[in-house]
Design a protein around this motif. Structure first.
Motif, PDB file in Angstrom:
ATOM      1  N   GLU A 295      44.409  41.265  44.657  1.00 23.19           N
ATOM      2  CA  GLU A 295      44.408  42.110  43.471  1.00 23.19           C
ATOM      3  C   GLU A 295      43.960  41.310  42.258  1.00 23.19           C
ATOM      4  N   THR A 296      43.248  41.981  41.342  1.00 25.47           N
ATOM      5  CA  THR A 296      42.862  41.352  40.087  1.00 25.47           C
ATOM      6  C   THR A 296      42.623  42.449  39.056  1.00 25.47           C
ATOM      7  N   VAL A 297      41.961  42.130  37.961  1.00 28.62           N
ATOM      8  CA  VAL A 297      41.629  43.143  36.959  1.00 28.62           C
ATOM      9  C   VAL A 297      40.133  43.060  36.640  1.00 28.62           C
ATOM     10  N   ASP A 298      39.597  44.156  36.103  1.00 29.73           N
ATOM     11  CA  ASP A 298      38.186  44.117  35.720  1.00 29.73           C
ATOM     12  C   ASP A 298      38.060  43.848  34.226  1.00 29.73           C
ATOM     13  N   LYS A 302      41.423  46.987  33.993  1.00 33.38           N
ATOM     14  CA  LYS A 302      41.934  47.891  35.024  1.00 33.38           C
ATOM     15  C   LYS A 302      42.152  47.152  36.340  1.00 33.38           C
ATOM     16  N   ARG A 303      43.171  47.575  37.064  1.00 34.40           N
ATOM     17  CA  ARG A 303      43.439  46.961  38.362  1.00 34.40           C
ATOM     18  C   ARG A 303      42.255  47.155  39.302  1.00 34.40           C
ATOM     19  N   GLY A 304      41.941  46.110  40.045  1.00 29.55           N
ATOM     20  CA  GLY A 304      40.875  46.209  41.024  1.00 29.55           C
ATOM     21  C   GLY A 304      41.118  45.177  42.105  1.00 29.55           C
ATOM     22  N   PHE A 305      40.300  45.219  43.125  1.00 22.30           N
ATOM     23  CA  PHE A 305      40.498  44.334  44.267  1.00 22.30           C
ATOM     24  C   PHE A 305      39.221  43.569  44.579  1.00 22.30           C
ATOM     25  N   VAL A 306      39.390  42.353  45.059  1.00 20.44           N
ATOM     26  CA  VAL A 306      38.242  41.512  45.418  1.00 20.44           C
ATOM     27  C   VAL A 306      38.569  40.721  46.682  1.00 20.44           C
TER      28      VAL A 306
ATOM     29  N   ARG B 467      34.332  50.223  38.855  1.00 21.23           N
ATOM     30  CA  ARG B 467      35.005  49.146  38.133  1.00 21.23           C
ATOM     31  C   ARG B 467      33.962  48.314  37.410  1.00 21.23           C
ATOM     32  N   ARG B 468      34.346  47.784  36.246  1.00 20.27           N
ATOM     33  CA  ARG B 468      33.507  46.793  35.562  1.00 20.27           C
ATOM     34  C   ARG B 468      33.659  45.458  36.301  1.00 20.27           C
ATOM     35  N   ARG B 469      33.055  44.410  35.756  1.00 18.70           N
ATOM     36  CA  ARG B 469      33.064  43.142  36.489  1.00 18.70           C
ATOM     37  C   ARG B 469      34.494  42.661  36.712  1.00 18.70           C
ATOM     38  N   LEU B 470      34.755  42.234  37.931  1.00 20.12           N
ATOM     39  CA  LEU B 470      36.118  41.885  38.318  1.00 20.12           C
ATOM     40  C   LEU B 470      36.359  40.391  38.181  1.00 20.12           C
ATOM     41  N   ASP B 471      37.570  40.046  37.853  1.00 13.98           N
ATOM     42  CA  ASP B 471      37.928  38.657  37.611  1.00 13.98           C
ATOM     43  C   ASP B 471      38.292  37.979  38.934  1.00 13.98           C
ATOM     44  N   GLU B 472      37.317  37.359  39.548  1.00 16.03           N
ATOM     45  CA  GLU B 472      37.544  36.750  40.853  1.00 16.03           C
ATOM     46  C   GLU B 472      38.320  35.437  40.732  1.00 16.03           C
ATOM     47  N   ALA B 474      40.748  34.768  38.570  1.00 14.04           N
ATOM     48  CA  ALA B 474      42.171  35.083  38.467  1.00 14.04           C
ATOM     49  C   ALA B 474      42.738  35.435  39.836  1.00 14.04           C
ATOM     50  N   ALA B 475      41.954  36.177  40.616  1.00 16.34           N
ATOM     51  CA  ALA B 475      42.424  36.586  41.942  1.00 16.34           C
ATOM     52  C   ALA B 475      42.717  35.379  42.805  1.00 16.34           C
ATOM     53  N   ILE B 480      47.342  37.615  44.873  1.00 15.32           N
ATOM     54  CA  ILE B 480      48.229  38.744  45.182  1.00 15.32           C
ATOM     55  C   ILE B 480      47.613  39.434  46.384  1.00 15.32           C
TER      56      ILE B 480
END
Lengths: 449, 495, 449, 495
Positions: A295-298, A302-306, B467-472, B474-475, B480
């Protein structure tokens, strides 16, 4: 050709635009001697109708599980899959999407993965699960390799209750990586003394429960001994439905839990594709093989997944990767998670109970037959019969001719073990009817008489 | 509308499946019964339907548009193949049924095996590997086993720097030391460099051909000869076999082992990450080491070999077993359906169209984007580098993300490693001329825009995606990896 | 129950919120005597597996067309439908969408309709086509009613070559609307003198080509005579594939063209759902029954599509509507248009040619058999055999027992016509193989011997 | 990305289907061969796939969210039903096969017929009508035929003003004069008004129950009695039968004929406009007039009657034939699958949940929106009028279009005609409580917004749909009903 959008005119126009005279100019780097000039020795294109007929003829030579009383398990199980599952996984957006490397336009795949990982973790009572492996057997082999990395030891102790094919795959994979093995003899009754095999040289101990023979194994003492010696306990299951009713390996102290997920969402399809499940403790996540979704944010918060922790993976780490796995079982994993979502805890427990009930009833009918001995004290939906002194494989073949799929003769998939010629592993699931069971019992009685 | 997680909307007491649980039996679970609840939320069928339909709508897919992922071969997936794979005679057959009840299944594997042998010109095929990387492992294990049979234990494997990451990963998994072969200036492997690195410790070379720069290794025969002279084996990564089916046979190029990504070359849907299938074709020298189960071809007949004992009767010495059962039957069906549909003529045409399309894109963009190896013919994919973005303030990643706003999936980026800021485009044979023209026009517009300094269009992209660009970062920093039930709000807050 | 999302707790909460004590309070308007208190005399809910088994058992009692040499036509035809068609129509967004009354969020359905209308207009060489009717027979009846409205006359002349069921449906629909009929006797050879029946009282003349008996009919002279008398020519077809090869009714002067579209995209399904095609001249569009999709622009000036001319339709016009049709054949129409798009002109012509070839070959084999007379001089994919003096229905039944579906015995669907007991209408399509034809010829020879 | 028409991208020489055309035959077409080209563009399979996938993505669907179209019953469509309808034993069976080869198909029709008779409490069923309106026609024809058999020819049909448009259209089609019954203040039909209009020229009353205001006609028995006394028949529009399955049987309410929209009540997907199925259940009095083909029930046995001659043997006098074959078999399969799945308990529960959901919405919105007949219990749908929008500058249509921007399909508008600016909401039993709560919250927000004078949010809506508001007037004024090839550009322009 119906799949090719270019017309001959298009091709000519494009060659002109590229500025060459012939398509073969583009293949000029192929050594001249190796260029194919004649057509390959294969049939020419076929219409859809012809292909359908060709393949339907082959399909018609097989006996589908649904068409007969069916009791074969041994690592793959016939369950009913809701029609919704297959409808959903066939949606173009799931079916024809790639590995979600561009998360902005693959949140569908990614969120489903995150939900899957959570389901597996909860199911096994482990901290984290990965995004699937090829199948249960390769997941088991990957677990042994991981234990090797974690413990820096290279001796694996393998229970005699492990599926013989899993044993073979583990051996094949890690033997060539110079691991060594202590493999216990086939153990139909769950009586083996595995504790004495675990020592300070051991990397891991691999135990299946329910075992290949259907026995339910108490993992707690094994976990205790293993942890005393700094050894990882790898718990294996081949029937995920059993987790609806029996205590998960996670609460019994397992360090890695692997299993086959085919039972949920996926058809038998002669052995593949299936879906390997893999879960472990939080502290080992950077040693885990396979893909992980996080899980992360954009940019808008907003919550999003990578996909994450790809620093363990081959496309980043190359020779330092935790595994060479790349393509995995995405669509089978999706089918699994959809089926599980439809079930929920309530449905999953009911399904498990229906399976157990089917097995209890069947066992009750078969163990009364002369010449049959039920070896299990406990079981979930699969158990082992000793057909005293008979060749189980021959009996299975005879019953198949009578239209009954009786089970897995142990000798067929474990040709090296001793004293297993008369052993038959029988599986029952919710698809079996009273008539199916009665037909089986009657036929077996007749054949053994 | 945002789509919540099933854990947020589902309830443990709701189910979308009706199951009759018999009550007239006595459990035989001993003391192994689960006590704690599993915590698995369920959804009724209508809720589940919507959840997954809505999730799917956040995905891009080949069925929606061009998917130019170089090296991944995103081509059309005929639905005929899906239908065939679902015939009860295939889908509803257990791998351990008596062989007399699965004759058609075994025959299908044999037929597909024959097609693979004819198209590759090889001697034998191991069908069971479950994906390309698994096939690589299988092929390299066969090599290791063959060396062992010769009483040798070599320690090194040569891999070019442009190789897929799976190649070094596979070699390392088998305990080999990976030696990198540098690329020569034109992106291909120089036989001289290979010769320099060869010695009696080299077990094999792992070479992708066509290579990951989209180029055919023109000195492949010379390389193969050198490798064989050194007593080593030639492993070919078959990921790009789709460029040359019907144009050349790997068996005639000196290859000893090659996996085939059935899902790429013969079109199994990628399914968001799999499943695939990676059968391995083997030369005469390696054939005896194929893992069980396998199909043994002898002239017109094909025999299904399940165990080492049976194999021995034929003088074979399988190195082991790759998977529990027979491999990816579901993919075998799709691949054979695809091959029968195309026929020898259609397969060749598909390769030609794939190559033609890639060259058409090259020519359409050569003046604006930068070609690391010059404006020369390529195979089924075309490789650009990021020098055309120099001084624009736009990175390769930004450029790719801006493509999303134009309705396209980005191409493969930063691979192969052999060039800086790689952009690898593979259109496949499934694109029409109109589709290619629109794609080229879009990319031209983007390049012009970047060069004009419209950086915002890139650095903030994508703007119009789910979704806009995602923070990889931070992930990865604090992963999580599963949903955790939030602490129940305190009583006051709830009121 | 798996389809119902409310739990018992939800229900209780909702009742409380509504402020009533029991669900039955909401049903208080039902007269007390009529309220059901006991459960209905029907089985309780079944699991998906049980339903599947129940219905599969029924399905297994039928003989699918694909499983035998198959030569039955007579208004419904067995063709091969590409797998893509069924995949696409099952997409949730098409399958579970309603009639596109909100065009902003149903452009998918609407654009497909617009394309369909264009395909049908081009295919029939007419000006406009509607968005589909229930099937060919009801489309024919609607055409007769429309001719009544246009001409203000109420006598329809019906060719003896019209499908007997179509004749019956037209009669049923318009008889009760006080139309009268001049129905010509069954005309297997296309020799009827229909011109003499057309007069100044006639509203329309209804002619089928290829006729029910397979004859190709020259519509031009009929159109000429009809137009002289102010009469509308209604041209009917039951096999849309024929339009790939034979001259369309539009260029022959027809005023309304109706037909059955099942052959493209749609399975046989024992007679329905099918898709009725309906096309006419520009000048009659406001008299047309059924839905129409038209092009327009949105608030941003972009091209878009809407349902239009709804002032002809029942939901607006009520008793002044041109027809009472409301629900139509949307999904079947979508299947049709997708199949047609896949074919294109080239594929459609090839398909027609393959059908014709199959019929020519079959006719050649059957007409040589003793006791068989081929009545057709011309035909497309269907023709009529006279089995001299034999009961065609009995022969068809006998051949069915031998696993051959021989065709439509005319008497079965036209019990009122004379001298048709020994007539058999035989259809051939691209699905028939050489083996199928040989098996048919051999069996027929044997039965007639 | 805009999706062009197939006529703009397709080419007449491209096909997505491979067909082998034999050449070894002599055509027997006489002089009837087509000469002019048809002008039908084709697309290859990959192009066709994308075209229709992209088109579909411009649609809203039940599988995506709440679809509160009153009177249309947009409920969940189980995929099990789709799977069952595609079993080769059903989908691949010809309507004119010898009856010995379609025993299961005939049996299925009989089983479904029995379920319909038990749920409705009627005597007989005509299965062949192809949709609700077709069923109405069938039922009214049976009435007309019954009157004729009595030697009567009545001229009028009574229809309440709240009726579906198909009712008067059907009556008119059969030559009847339509007499409108005014609604009483509470939205239902007053038996007194009916009595006033009844005379010996009235053939029938056509009444929807529950009616289109979402109310059960509480005086239905009294009305039925009056109608019967006048020698007329009671036709019940069964469109709303889904509210009372398992709660009341129309046969016990005095109904003589009623069609059942299988696709609404028993869940066939609406498919963008159809197909549906409209079997008609008949009372004893009307049963002998059912059209061929039909199933004749006699105690436990069911006989399939194909022709009038066979019917006569049983003393029946069918009024004719409604369609070429046996009706909508595809829908029969789906309906039976749905009914078997629910069972008697599930069907009743579904009716109750549908009614519960509708009342929950009423209560959730009663304070903000206007209920024309007061805040009293309704059945499966709840009717609002537009008085809550008075002086806001927002019309019913604007309000509905603004719902689109919130991710919802609008409810039914301007129907029934009996109230001004009607807004008719039917949630069905397929919605979860969470879904209803979100819907209510959204509508409340919209109402507040309208009342606060944020008119732009409404008058310009929708803003976020594939198309903004479409100009329906322009479309009707000069109808463009098919694509016409543009004139070729002049030579100069092209160069």
């Amino acid at each position: 050709m119906r799949y090719l959008p270019l017309s001959d005119q298009d091709r000519a126009d494009m060659l002109a635009r590229i500025g060459i005279g012939s398509i073969d100019d583009l293949f000029a780097d192929i050594p001249e001697a190796a260029r194919l000039t004649a057509p390959m020795d294969l049939p020419r294109r076929k219409s859809e109708l012809e292909v359908e007929r060709h393949l339907s003829r082959l399909a018609a030579q097989n006996v589908p599980a649904s068409s007969v009383p069916f009791f074969i398990g041994g690592g793959a199980y016939k369950h009913h899959v809701p029609a919704t599952v297959d409808h959903l996984i066939q949606r173009s957006e799931f079916l024809t999407s790639y590995t979600p490397y561009q998360p902005e336009i693959t949140q569908g795949t990614l969120q489903a993965l995150f939900e899957f990982q959570t389901q597996i973790a909860n199911l096994t009572a482990m901290d984290v699960a990965n995004a699937s492996m090829y199948d249960g057997s390769t997941a088991a082999a990957e677990a042994v390799l991981m234990a090797h990395r974690v413990t820096k030891r290279n001796k694996a102790v393998i229970s005699g209750g492990l599926h013989p094919h899993y044993r073979a795959v583990i051996r094949t994979m890690s033997e060539l990586a110079d691991d060594t093995f202590d493999i216990l003899p086939a153990d139909p009754t769950g009586a083996e003394d595995i504790l004495s095999r675990i020592d300070n040289e051991t990397s891991c101990v691999v135990v299946q429960s329910p075992s290949f023979f259907g026995q339910l194994i108490d993992l707690k003492p094994i976990a205790e001994k293993a942890h005393e010696c700094g050894v990882l306990l790898i718990a294996v299951f081949t029937e995920v439905v059993s987790l609806g009713l029996i205590e998960p390996a996670g609460t019994q102290g397992a360090d890695i839990v692997v299993g086959e997920g085919q039972s949920l969402g996926n058809p038998l399809t002669f052995g593949g594709p299936y879906v390997g499940l893999f879960a472990t403790r939080q502290k080992y996540i950077r040693q885990m093989p396979g893909r992980l979704c996080g899980e992360t944010v954009d940019a808008d918060g907003k919550r999003g997944f990578v996909l994450t922790l790809s620093t363990r993976e081959q496309h980043i780490r190359r020779e330092k990767a935790t595994s060479n796995i790349c393509t995995n079982a995405g669509l089978c994993q999706l089918a699994f998670t959809i089926h599980m979502t439809l079930l929920g805890q309530t449905g999953f427990e009911q399904l498990a109970m229906a399976n157990h009930a089917a097995a209890v009833k069947l066992a009750g009918m078969l163990e009364g037959i002369d010449g049959v001995e039920l070896l299990n004290e406990t079981f979930f939906n699969e158990f082992t019969l000793r057909l005293k002194g008979k060749d189980a494989e021959a009996i299975v073949d005879t019953l198949a001719d009578k239209g009954i799929m009786a089970g897995v003769p142990v000798k067929r998939i474990d040709p090296v073990s001793k004293d297993v010629e008369d052993l038959l592993v029988v599986a029952a699931t919710e698809i079996n009817t009273d008539e199916d069971r009665a037909a089986y019992a009657a036929a077996l009685k007749e054949v053994l008489a | 509308i945002e789509e919540p997680l099933i854990f947020e909307t589902g309830r443990n007491d709701v189910t979308g499946v009706d199951i009759d649980v018999p009550l007239d039996f006595k459990p035989r679970l001993g003391s192994h019964r689960r006590e704690a609840p599993i915590d698995l939320p369920g959804l009724s069928e209508p809720e589940a339907m919507r959840h997954y339909v809505r999730l799917s709508q956040k995905n891009y897919a080949i069925d929606m548009g061009l998917y130019p992922l170089g090296s991944c071969t995103m081509k059309h997936n005929p639905r005929l193949n899906e239908k065939m794979a679902r015939l009860p005679g295939f889908a509803d057959v257990h791998p351990l049924q008596p062989l007399s009840t699965v004759k058609g299944a075994v025959e299908l594997i044999a037929q597909l095996g024959r097609w693979l042998l004819v198209t590759t010109g090889m001697a034998s095929v191991a069908m069971s590997p479950k994906a390309g990387a698994h096939g690589e492992l299988c092929g390299m294990m066969a090599i290791k086993a063959a060396l062992k049979a010769r009483g040798e234990s070599r320690s090194k494997v040569l891999v070019p720097e442009s190789a897929h990451g799976t190649n070094p990963a596979t070699a390392a998994l088998l305990g080999y030391k990976v030696v990198t072969i540098p690329a020569r200036e034109d992106g291909t492997v120089d036989p001289a460099s290979v010769r320099e690195l060869l010695d009696d410790q080299v077990a094999a070379i792992m070479l992708t051909n066509p290579n990951t720069c989209g180029l055919f290794e023109r000195d492949i025969k010379e390389i193969a000869d050198a490798v064989h002279e050194a007593g080593a084996y030639f492993y070919c990564d078959g990921a790009n076999f789709n460029a040359i089916v019907g144009k050349a046979k790997p068996g005639e190029l000196g290859v000893d082992a090659m996996h085939i990504n059935l899902h790429k070359t013969f079109s199994t849907p990628h399914g968001g990450g799999g499943p695939g299938a990676g059968p391995v074709v083997l030369s005469d020298k390696l054939a005896p080491f194929a893992p069980v189960p396998y199909v043994r071809f002898e002239g017109e007949t094909a025999e299904f070999i399940e165990t080492r004992a049976e194999a021995k009767e034929h003088g074979d010495t399988p190195f082991g077993r790759m998977t529990a059962f027979h491999g990816q039957m579901g993919m075998f069906i799709r691949a054979l359906s695809f091959m029968l549909s195309h026929g020898c003529d259609g397969l060749k045409q598909a390769s030609e169209d794939a190559v033609l399309n890639a060259n058409y894109i090259r020519v359409g963009l050569a003046d604006l984007m930068s070609l690391p190896f010059g404006n020369r013919p390529n195979m089924h994919e075309v490789l650009f580098d990021d020098s055309f973005l120099k001084d624009t303030g736009v990175t390769t990643l930004d450029f790719a993300k801006a493509m999303i706003d134009e309705g396209y999936h980005p191409m493969t980026m930063y691979f192969p490693l052999v060039v800086h800021g790689a952009l690898l485009i593979e259109p496949t044979e499934s694109e029409s001329l109109a589709s290619l023209d629109l794609f080229i026009a879009t990319l031209r517009d983007l390049v012009m825009s970047a060069k004009k300094g419209e950086t915002e269009r890139f650095t903030g992209a994508p703007y119009h995606s789910p979704r806009r660009r995602l923070d990889e970062t931070a992930a990865a920093r604090k992963p999580i990896l599963k949903w955790v039930r939030p602490e129940p709000a305190s009583v006051e807050a709830a009121e």
